[in-house]
Design a protein around this motif. Structure first.
Motif, PDB file in Angstrom:
ATOM      1  N   ASN A  45       0.839  -1.194   0.000  1.00  0.00           N
ATOM      2  CA  ASN A  45       0.000   0.000   0.000  1.00  0.00           C
ATOM      3  C   ASN A  45       0.878   1.248   0.000  1.00  0.00           C
ATOM      4  O   ASN A  45       1.312   1.709   1.059  1.00  0.00           O
ATOM      5  N   GLU A  68      -1.423  -3.022   8.771  1.00  0.00           N
ATOM      6  CA  GLU A  68      -1.536  -3.542   7.413  1.00  0.00           C
ATOM      7  C   GLU A  68      -0.271  -4.269   6.958  1.00  0.00           C
ATOM      8  O   GLU A  68      -0.219  -4.774   5.832  1.00  0.00           O
ATOM      9  N   SER A 126      -3.344  -8.525   6.772  1.00  0.00           N
ATOM     10  CA  SER A 126      -3.514  -8.356   5.326  1.00  0.00           C
ATOM     11  C   SER A 126      -2.189  -8.215   4.593  1.00  0.00           C
ATOM     12  O   SER A 126      -2.165  -7.918   3.400  1.00  0.00           O
ATOM     13  N   LYS A 144      -8.811  -6.753   4.265  1.00  0.00           N
ATOM     14  CA  LYS A 144      -8.111  -6.051   3.199  1.00  0.00           C
ATOM     15  C   LYS A 144      -7.321  -7.061   2.380  1.00  0.00           C
ATOM     16  O   LYS A 144      -6.765  -8.017   2.914  1.00  0.00           O
ATOM     17  N   SER A 181      -4.545  -7.429  -1.026  1.00  0.00           N
ATOM     18  CA  SER A 181      -3.698  -6.882  -2.078  1.00  0.00           C
ATOM     19  C   SER A 181      -3.887  -7.715  -3.327  1.00  0.00           C
ATOM     20  O   SER A 181      -3.607  -8.921  -3.329  1.00  0.00           O
ATOM     21  N   LYS A 189      -4.379  -2.365  -3.256  1.00  0.00           N
ATOM     22  CA  LYS A 189      -4.904  -2.824  -1.965  1.00  0.00           C
ATOM     23  C   LYS A 189      -6.345  -2.352  -1.842  1.00  0.00           C
ATOM     24  O   LYS A 189      -6.664  -1.176  -2.078  1.00  0.00           O
TER      25      LYS A 189
END
Length: 748
Positions: free
Chosen positions: A151, A410, A592, A673, A675, A699
């Protein structure tokens, strides 16, 4: 008509922005050129000289630097008044308070401005994951952990705060980001990179530069970024720091150069040069790499600074120069603009002599100084050399801490979760064990208050180790602790085994302590023997083991992994790492992250995901590509389904890109979340093609039952590669696009 009007407005705005930038550059160069004409040779050489602050710090009777630091103004006067030094760096010991930094920088600038030309000092600092050399600043996840988030926005947000908190110390220049490709897992600086993929490094790196520099570096909340370490530094053949790399120029241009090109295009104005040698030539002596490629081909407008003592090392280590003077001649003529000397004035003395002897031209001197003054001007130092202490009320505060938590959440990566053992239920009895369980060093890594991060347990004692966070999250009454081993010694494994008998689950915290550069060199990528012994002993209890990895590089854990029920890789998550790990284990955070490098299963099988077909298991069934975890791999507490992969055409043309779309659905029962990674395979090419190559990623956040359509664009440039003539080309042929378990074919 409406769309046409919007387009015209956007183009007008773009032309205006570009025009303003060009006008500002004209203004900057006019100012710099006017100043340059007034400068003596000694003043010009001084601008090319960078000295470390410990040369000017007061010491006690035993020679130890006084803390808090105090400047010896007589020593500083020698640097500024006699040698006209234009840049200072470093901390000279442990981190200082923000107030003391402000005092030190003010003293330095006031003395610099007392000289007749009033050229401000350019102060630089290592801010690898936050302003680590200022006490109380935010320590973000290290770059390798940020890369796991996939991200770029998070990298930008982290560097914006880092810039704010560095300027709060009145320091305008940071030696970050690291743009090397982390392909050699033994290398002790892998964790300072964004991993092994050029696209990820480029996207995350440029996002970080954008966060550091903003639209205007002169803004009091922005700093100048420094691209590191140009180039090829990250892949030494031996895996040891500052040792030779052997990378053909075709490979350099294919994998290692693109992140630096992207950074130059993004406006980075300083670059630090690779300390090691490349194909037998120290990069500090390589005119082709520094001048022809960086300044010529890439059009880099800023200046190139050496790394620590690296010009002197041309004769002390590399033996391509006979003495310091010869080393200075070679490096400056190769294109180095500023020397991180760092503790004496030999560079200044020798460069003056070399110019007088005609061995370094005045054109080369003027070019270097022009670049340095241009950066100082763009930073606003001529207009506003001193900061205002009251401008930084958010320093180290709640807002920045909450952002750090959000970013780190994240990054943590779930690699194994048999029978959905995670998340753990409240009330479960847990044994926390392992050498990483109760130390901040294994969360923060290097460049944390000290170069090696060795004092993190003291400076970060207000933050939570994994153990402390587990006690707070699951309740002290549910947590038992037994370290069992250190990183290099078996201490009391029997105590850990005994305590495991009363636990429902074991959280085994293994990995590495803090390190960087040469002190982090190792000869074996296998995780240390005491940690393996602890894991094997605990496995005999029959209790489920959750392995938490806190490490800077992928230590081989194939001797441990079979005994585990779940694996979390936290990399170096920074100051919020303990809380992130505990909250992931209990399910408050849904992991994630995805692997930013290929995690090896064996110490002698270190292939990257963009392997060649001859390295694959289809060709080499006995010892082919068989990693512990592949690049891009990562699990979640929810499930995602990919469907409906579509290409708007099965033929790509030079002027007609292919639009790719895919549906991603959250088929689980909680928000998560994901990717989304798009790979492309070139089936036949004049240079042996890779099995696959990442060509796009995004993402997304999906609620249970939600579906989102993700779009990618494939252009011919995205399929290009460097051929044997060192030209970037796209060859006609067939290609396969892959997203998750879906694929589609197209041709160019």
């Amino acid at each position: 008509m409406k769309n046409r009007t919007i387009f015209i407005l956007l183009m007008t705005m773009l032309i205006s922005v570009v025009g303003n930038a060009q006008n500002k550059d004209v203004e900057a160069y006019r100012f710099v050129d006017h100043l340059l004409k007034k400068m003596s040779l000694k003043e010009k050489v001084g601008q090319m000289t960078q000295i470390s602050i410990e040369a000017f710090l007061k010491t006690d009777e035993k020679g130890n630097v006084i803390n808090p630091h105090e400047l010896d103004l007589n020593k500083l006067a020698v640097a500024i008044k006699e040698y006209k030094v234009g840049s200072i760096l470093n901390v000279g010991g442990t981190a200082q308070t923000r107030e003391n930094w402000q005092h030190l920088i003010t003293q330095i600038q006031e003395m610099a401005l007392s000289q007749h030309l009033k050229i401000p000092m350019l102060y630089g600092i290592d801010a690898i994951h936050g302003n680590g050399y200022t006490l109380g600043s935010i320590l973000f996840p290290q770059e390798i952990a940020l890369a796991a988030s996939f991200n770029p926005l998070l990298a930008k947000e982290a560097s914006q705060v880092s810039a704010y908190e560095t300027r709060a110390s009145f320091i305008p220049w940071v030696f970050s980001p690291v743009l090397g490709i982390g392909r050699q897992p033994l290398w002790p600086r892998v964790w300072e990179t964004f991993g092994e993929d050029p696209l990820v490094v480029s996207e995350m790196g440029t996002a970080m530069i954008d966060g550091f520099q903003g639209n205007d570096m002169a803004n009091k909340y922005n700093v100048a970024a420094c691209m590191k370490h140009y180039m090829g530094y990250s892949m030494p053949l031996s895996g040891h720091d500052r040792t030779p790399a052997w990378i053909p120029e075709r490979e350099l241009r294919e994998y290692f150069l693109p992140p630096f090109k992207a950074a130059v295009d993004a406006g980075a104005l300083t670059v630090m040069i690779n300390s090691a040698e490349l194909n037998g030539v120290p990069v500090h002596a390589d005119k082709h790499v520094v001048t022809d490629i960086l300044k010529g081909e890439l059009g880099f407008k800023g200046f190139a600074v050496s790394d620590w003592q690296d010009i002197q090392y041309l004769y002390l280590r590399h033996h391509v120069a006979v003495d310091d003077k010869d080393a200075v001649r070679i490096a400056i003529n190769a294109g180095i603009d500023m020397s991180m000397v760092p503790l004496d004035y030999t560079f200044s003395q020798d460069l003056l002599t070399l110019v007088k002897e005609g061995k370094v031209s005045m054109n080369r001197i003027n070019d270097a100084v022009r670049r340095i003054l241009y950066v100082k001007y763009k930073l606003g130092l001529f207009q506003q050399p001193l900061g205002n202490a009251g401008d930084y009320p958010l320093f180290g505060g709640k807002q920045h801490q909450e952002l750090n938590y959000s970013i780190a959440s994240e990054c943590i990566t779930l690699l194994k979760n048999n029978a959905h053992i995670l998340p753990l239920k409240r009330g479960v009895k847990i044994l926390v064990t392992g050498p990483c369980a109760n130390t901040m060093r294994s969360l923060d890594g290097g460049w944390s208050r000290l170069w090696q991060g060795t004092n993190s347990d003291e400076t970060e004692k207000d933050k939570h180790t994994i153990l402390e966070a587990m006690q707070q999250t699951f309740g002290h009454e549910n947590i038992t602790y037994a370290p069992g081993v250190t990183f290099d010694k078996e201490e009391d494994i029997s105590d850990a085994v005994a305590k495991a008998k009363d636990a429902d689950v074991i959280v085994l915290c293994v990995g590495e302590s803090s390190y960087t550069e040469n002190p982090g060199n190792i000869n074996d990528l296998t995780i240390s023997a005491p940690q393996i012994a602890l894991a094997k002993a605990l496995s005999k209890t029959g209790k489920p083991i959750v392995m938490v990895l806190t490490e800077g590089r992928p230590r081989v854990v194939s001797a441990i992994e079979p005994f585990t029920s779940a694996v979390l890789d936290a990399f170096y998550l920074g100051n919020q790492g303990g809380d992130i790990i505990a909250n992931t284990l209990i399910g408050k955070i849904n992991p994630s992250g995805k692997m930013p490098y290929t995690y090896p299963r064996y110490t002698n099988s270190l292939m990257n995901y963009y392997r060649k077909y001859t390295e694959d298991t289809t060709f080499d069934t006995a010892a082919g590509y068989h990693p512990q975890w592949e690049f891009g791999y990562g699990l979640s507490y929810t499930t995602f389904k990919y469907s409906n992969l579509q290409l708007n055409s099965d033929k790509l043309a030079s002027n007609k890109p292919i639009k790719v779309s895919v549906d991603v659905s959250n088929t689980g029962d909680r928000e998560g979340k994901e990717s989304v990674l798009m790979y492309v395979s070139d089936l036949v090419a004049s240079i042996t093609p890779e099995v696959k190559r990442l060509r796009g990623f995004e993402k997304i956040d999906l609620k249970p039952g939600e579906t989102q359509t993700i779009h990618f664009i494939i252009t011919k440039d995205k399929l290009s590669f460097i051929n044997n003539d060192l030209k970037r080309v796209t060859e006609p042929g067939k290609f396969i696009v892959r997203i998750a378990d879906l694929k589609a074919e197209f041709s160019y």
